[in-house]
Design a protein around this motif. Structure first.
Motif, PDB file in Angstrom:
ATOM      1  N   VAL A  73      38.159  27.383  49.418  1.00  0.00           N
ATOM      2  CA  VAL A  73      37.743  28.562  50.179  1.00  0.00           C
ATOM      3  C   VAL A  73      37.115  29.572  49.229  1.00  0.00           C
ATOM      4  O   VAL A  73      37.355  29.543  48.016  1.00  0.00           O
ATOM      5  N   SER A  74      36.319  30.439  49.783  1.00  0.00           N
ATOM      6  CA  SER A  74      35.708  31.526  49.022  1.00  0.00           C
ATOM      7  C   SER A  74      35.969  32.818  49.771  1.00  0.00           C
ATOM      8  O   SER A  74      35.787  32.886  50.997  1.00  0.00           O
ATOM      9  N   VAL A  75      36.419  33.842  49.056  1.00  0.00           N
ATOM     10  CA  VAL A  75      36.738  35.117  49.679  1.00  0.00           C
ATOM     11  C   VAL A  75      36.270  36.244  48.760  1.00  0.00           C
ATOM     12  O   VAL A  75      36.306  36.111  47.530  1.00  0.00           O
ATOM     13  N   LYS A  76      35.829  37.333  49.379  1.00  0.00           N
ATOM     14  CA  LYS A  76      35.404  38.507  48.623  1.00  0.00           C
ATOM     15  C   LYS A  76      36.069  39.743  49.204  1.00  0.00           C
ATOM     16  O   LYS A  76      36.229  39.841  50.426  1.00  0.00           O
ATOM     17  N   GLY A  77      36.453  40.661  48.342  1.00  0.00           N
ATOM     18  CA  GLY A  77      37.113  41.872  48.827  1.00  0.00           C
ATOM     19  C   GLY A  77      37.467  42.798  47.693  1.00  0.00           C
ATOM     20  O   GLY A  77      36.937  42.681  46.576  1.00  0.00           O
ATOM     21  N   TRP A  78      38.394  43.715  47.988  1.00  0.00           N
ATOM     22  CA  TRP A  78      38.799  44.728  47.012  1.00  0.00           C
ATOM     23  C   TRP A  78      40.278  44.569  46.693  1.00  0.00           C
ATOM     24  O   TRP A  78      41.101  44.336  47.594  1.00  0.00           O
ATOM     25  N   VAL A  79      40.600  44.722  45.430  1.00  0.00           N
ATOM     26  CA  VAL A  79      41.980  44.569  44.980  1.00  0.00           C
ATOM     27  C   VAL A  79      42.812  45.753  45.456  1.00  0.00           C
ATOM     28  O   VAL A  79      42.477  46.909  45.187  1.00  0.00           O
ATOM     29  N   ARG A  80      43.893  45.466  46.158  1.00  0.00           N
ATOM     30  CA  ARG A  80      44.842  46.518  46.535  1.00  0.00           C
ATOM     31  C   ARG A  80      45.869  46.707  45.417  1.00  0.00           C
ATOM     32  O   ARG A  80      46.141  47.820  45.007  1.00  0.00           O
ATOM     33  N   THR A  81      46.440  45.594  44.961  1.00  0.00           N
ATOM     34  CA  THR A  81      47.386  45.640  43.844  1.00  0.00           C
ATOM     35  C   THR A  81      47.234  44.372  43.009  1.00  0.00           C
ATOM     36  O   THR A  81      46.739  43.343  43.495  1.00  0.00           O
ATOM     37  N   PHE A  82      47.672  44.465  41.760  1.00  0.00           N
ATOM     38  CA  PHE A  82      47.698  43.304  40.868  1.00  0.00           C
ATOM     39  C   PHE A  82      48.962  43.414  40.026  1.00  0.00           C
ATOM     40  O   PHE A  82      49.134  44.349  39.251  1.00  0.00           O
ATOM     41  N   ARG A  83      49.876  42.464  40.217  1.00  0.00           N
ATOM     42  CA  ARG A  83      51.160  42.558  39.532  1.00  0.00           C
ATOM     43  C   ARG A  83      51.453  41.293  38.719  1.00  0.00           C
ATOM     44  O   ARG A  83      51.033  40.197  39.068  1.00  0.00           O
ATOM     45  N   THR A  97      39.288  39.491  31.363  1.00  0.00           N
ATOM     46  CA  THR A  97      39.126  39.432  32.827  1.00  0.00           C
ATOM     47  C   THR A  97      40.348  39.996  33.522  1.00  0.00           C
ATOM     48  O   THR A  97      40.234  40.751  34.493  1.00  0.00           O
ATOM     49  N   LEU A  98      41.530  39.646  33.028  1.00  0.00           N
ATOM     50  CA  LEU A  98      42.767  40.149  33.630  1.00  0.00           C
ATOM     51  C   LEU A  98      42.834  41.667  33.582  1.00  0.00           C
ATOM     52  O   LEU A  98      43.311  42.315  34.521  1.00  0.00           O
ATOM     53  N   LYS A  99      42.348  42.262  32.508  1.00  0.00           N
ATOM     54  CA  LYS A  99      42.363  43.723  32.365  1.00  0.00           C
ATOM     55  C   LYS A  99      41.460  44.402  33.397  1.00  0.00           C
ATOM     56  O   LYS A  99      41.679  45.556  33.759  1.00  0.00           O
ATOM     57  N   ARG A 100      40.448  43.670  33.843  1.00  0.00           N
ATOM     58  CA  ARG A 100      39.487  44.246  34.792  1.00  0.00           C
ATOM     59  C   ARG A 100      39.945  44.108  36.243  1.00  0.00           C
ATOM     60  O   ARG A 100      39.305  44.642  37.148  1.00  0.00           O
ATOM     61  N   ILE A 101      41.035  43.384  36.485  1.00  0.00           N
ATOM     62  CA  ILE A 101      41.563  43.245  37.853  1.00  0.00           C
ATOM     63  C   ILE A 101      42.452  44.457  38.122  1.00  0.00           C
ATOM     64  O   ILE A 101      43.659  44.440  37.879  1.00  0.00           O
ATOM     65  N   THR A 102      41.856  45.511  38.611  1.00  0.00           N
ATOM     66  CA  THR A 102      42.566  46.766  38.861  1.00  0.00           C
ATOM     67  C   THR A 102      42.394  47.189  40.315  1.00  0.00           C
ATOM     68  O   THR A 102      41.486  46.709  41.021  1.00  0.00           O
ATOM     69  N   THR A 103      43.249  48.073  40.772  1.00  0.00           N
ATOM     70  CA  THR A 103      43.158  48.566  42.151  1.00  0.00           C
ATOM     71  C   THR A 103      41.775  49.151  42.416  1.00  0.00           C
ATOM     72  O   THR A 103      41.303  50.006  41.676  1.00  0.00           O
ATOM     73  N   GLY A 104      41.137  48.665  43.480  1.00  0.00           N
ATOM     74  CA  GLY A 104      39.814  49.145  43.849  1.00  0.00           C
ATOM     75  C   GLY A 104      38.683  48.270  43.360  1.00  0.00           C
ATOM     76  O   GLY A 104      37.537  48.415  43.818  1.00  0.00           O
ATOM     77  N   ALA A 105      38.955  47.358  42.430  1.00  0.00           N
ATOM     78  CA  ALA A 105      37.900  46.488  41.916  1.00  0.00           C
ATOM     79  C   ALA A 105      37.441  45.509  42.999  1.00  0.00           C
ATOM     80  O   ALA A 105      38.233  45.027  43.806  1.00  0.00           O
ATOM     81  N   ALA A 106      36.141  45.219  43.007  1.00  0.00           N
ATOM     82  CA  ALA A 106      35.578  44.235  43.935  1.00  0.00           C
ATOM     83  C   ALA A 106      35.528  42.880  43.240  1.00  0.00           C
ATOM     84  O   ALA A 106      35.036  42.777  42.107  1.00  0.00           O
ATOM     85  N   VAL A 107      36.049  41.858  43.901  1.00  0.00           N
ATOM     86  CA  VAL A 107      36.122  40.540  43.279  1.00  0.00           C
ATOM     87  C   VAL A 107      35.653  39.456  44.239  1.00  0.00           C
ATOM     88  O   VAL A 107      35.691  39.616  45.464  1.00  0.00           O
ATOM     89  N   ALA A 108      35.198  38.356  43.655  1.00  0.00           N
ATOM     90  CA  ALA A 108      34.874  37.143  44.409  1.00  0.00           C
ATOM     91  C   ALA A 108      35.806  36.050  43.913  1.00  0.00           C
ATOM     92  O   ALA A 108      35.894  35.810  42.700  1.00  0.00           O
ATOM     93  N   ILE A 109      36.499  35.397  44.824  1.00  0.00           N
ATOM     94  CA  ILE A 109      37.513  34.411  44.462  1.00  0.00           C
ATOM     95  C   ILE A 109      37.242  33.098  45.181  1.00  0.00           C
ATOM     96  O   ILE A 109      36.912  33.082  46.369  1.00  0.00           O
ATOM     97  N   LYS A 110      37.410  32.024  44.447  1.00  0.00           N
ATOM     98  CA  LYS A 110      37.392  30.685  45.028  1.00  0.00           C
ATOM     99  C   LYS A 110      38.719  30.009  44.693  1.00  0.00           C
ATOM    100  O   LYS A 110      39.312  30.267  43.640  1.00  0.00           O
ATOM    101  N   GLY A 111      39.174  29.169  45.606  1.00  0.00           N
ATOM    102  CA  GLY A 111      40.434  28.489  45.350  1.00  0.00           C
ATOM    103  C   GLY A 111      40.885  27.669  46.531  1.00  0.00           C
ATOM    104  O   GLY A 111      40.121  27.414  47.471  1.00  0.00           O
ATOM    105  N   ARG A 112      42.148  27.262  46.479  1.00  0.00           N
ATOM    106  CA  ARG A 112      42.741  26.436  47.533  1.00  0.00           C
ATOM    107  C   ARG A 112      43.649  27.299  48.410  1.00  0.00           C
ATOM    108  O   ARG A 112      44.487  28.050  47.892  1.00  0.00           O
ATOM    109  N   LEU A 113      43.473  27.192  49.708  1.00  0.00           N
ATOM    110  CA  LEU A 113      44.365  27.878  50.630  1.00  0.00           C
ATOM    111  C   LEU A 113      45.569  26.986  50.864  1.00  0.00           C
ATOM    112  O   LEU A 113      45.457  25.894  51.432  1.00  0.00           O
ATOM    113  N   GLU A 114      46.751  27.461  50.407  1.00  0.00           N
ATOM    114  CA  GLU A 114      47.964  26.663  50.492  1.00  0.00           C
ATOM    115  C   GLU A 114      49.069  27.457  51.173  1.00  0.00           C
ATOM    116  O   GLU A 114      49.023  28.684  51.232  1.00  0.00           O
ATOM    117  N   GLU A 115      50.059  26.746  51.649  1.00  0.00           N
ATOM    118  CA  GLU A 115      51.233  27.421  52.187  1.00  0.00           C
ATOM    119  C   GLU A 115      51.900  28.209  51.074  1.00  0.00           C
ATOM    120  O   GLU A 115      52.074  27.717  49.959  1.00  0.00           O
TER     121      GLU A 115
END
Length: 282
Positions: free
Chosen positions: A19-29, A58-76
């Motif tokens: 799957v591919s999803v794009k959006g804004w980071v709410r939190t990163f923990r 890259t991990l340092k740039r994943i902050t609240t409000g950042a816009a990201v594009a993610i690809k991966g597997r949708l799993e339970e």
């Protein structure tokens, strides 16, 4: 690869290999779990990052409000709180967000604070829910009248009509305010204005809607309305959208039936299509 809305992923009935999803980071923990939202739904989707194989920069740039594009597997989901999550295989930062400057941090904000940050307030749950409900209600308005075979008409926003004195009006002029032309009597000479007469922002589309109803049978307006009433209460707005149906040959009983049926329809439609948002706002 076309990206999928978070709403559709959360409502999926099966796992998906890619799957591919794009959006804004709410939190990163924990340098691992991204709560991602794209505005399509109240809830976030959890994206699990393989932090051991992701560059530290890259991990340092994943902050609240950042816009990201993610690809991966949708799993339970292996955790509680969500049915599905995304196991991230690819992550791209589309837009950075400085955590020292971005005002919408993951905490509760007052309405006054949000008013002062109007360009970002729709990213909060409150305003996101309000705008989705408003959108559904607007669609329901048009759907109701279209199903009843009403004709939608657009009435003027700039007008010379006061709609039977429906409210105080905002004046519209192109005259130079530092040197307003006057008549011999000392009054404003509107003949030199853009329209050649006094004009205002509309307080109602009633007059035009009535004339259309006399030819089309049943019409409705749904558009911006302005009232220059300096009353600081929750029931007086300088600008709002008003719904005005006009029906030829209706009597009072028919008008009452129309109003009642309309209200029932739009409320039911919103309750059926905005359950999560309405429960949150409640």
């Amino acid at each position: 690869m076309k990206h999928t809305k978070v709403r559709d992923l959360l409502q999926s009935t099966t796992a998906i290999d890619e799957v591919s999803v794009k959006g804004w980071v709410r939190t990163f923990r924990n340098n691992q779990f991204i709560a991602l939202n794209d505005g399509s739904i109240l809830h976030n989707i959890q994206c699990v990052v393989d932090f051991e194989n992701t560059p530290a920069e890259t991990l340092k740039r994943i902050t609240t409000g950042a816009a990201v594009a993610i690809k991966g597997r949708l799993e339970e989901s292996k955790g509680s709180g969500q049915k599905y999550e995304i196991q991230v295989t690819s992550l791209e930062i589309l837009g950075d967000s400085d955590p020292e400057k971005f005002p919408m941090q993951p905490k509760k904000h007052s309405l006054e604070f949000l008013r002062e940050n109007a360009h970002l307030r729709v990213r909060t749950n409150v305003f996101g829910a309000i705008m989705r409900v408003r959108s559904v209600l607007s669609f329901a308005v048009h759907r109701y009248f279209q199903e009843k075979q009403f004709v939608y008409v657009n009435t003027p926003i700039i007008t010379g009509s006061d709609a039977e004195g429906a409210g105080e009006m905002f004046r519209v002029t192109a005259l130079p305010l530092d040197k307003v032309p006057t008549t011999e009597e000392g009054k404003i000479n509107y003949k030199e204005d853009f329209f050649g007469k006094e004009t205002n922002l509309t307080v109602s589309g009633q007059l035009e809607a009535e004339t259309y109803a006399m030819a089309l049978g049943q019409v409705y307006t749904f558009g911006p309305t302005f009232r220059a009433e300096n009353s600081n209460t929750s029931r007086h707005l300088a600008e709002f959208w008003m719904i005005e149906p006009e029906v030829a040959f209706n009597d009072l009983d028919a008008n009452m039936d129309l109003a009642e049926d309309f209200i029932k329809y739009v409320i039911s439609y919103a309750m059926d299509n905005c359950k999560d948002d309405l429960e949150f706002l409640n």
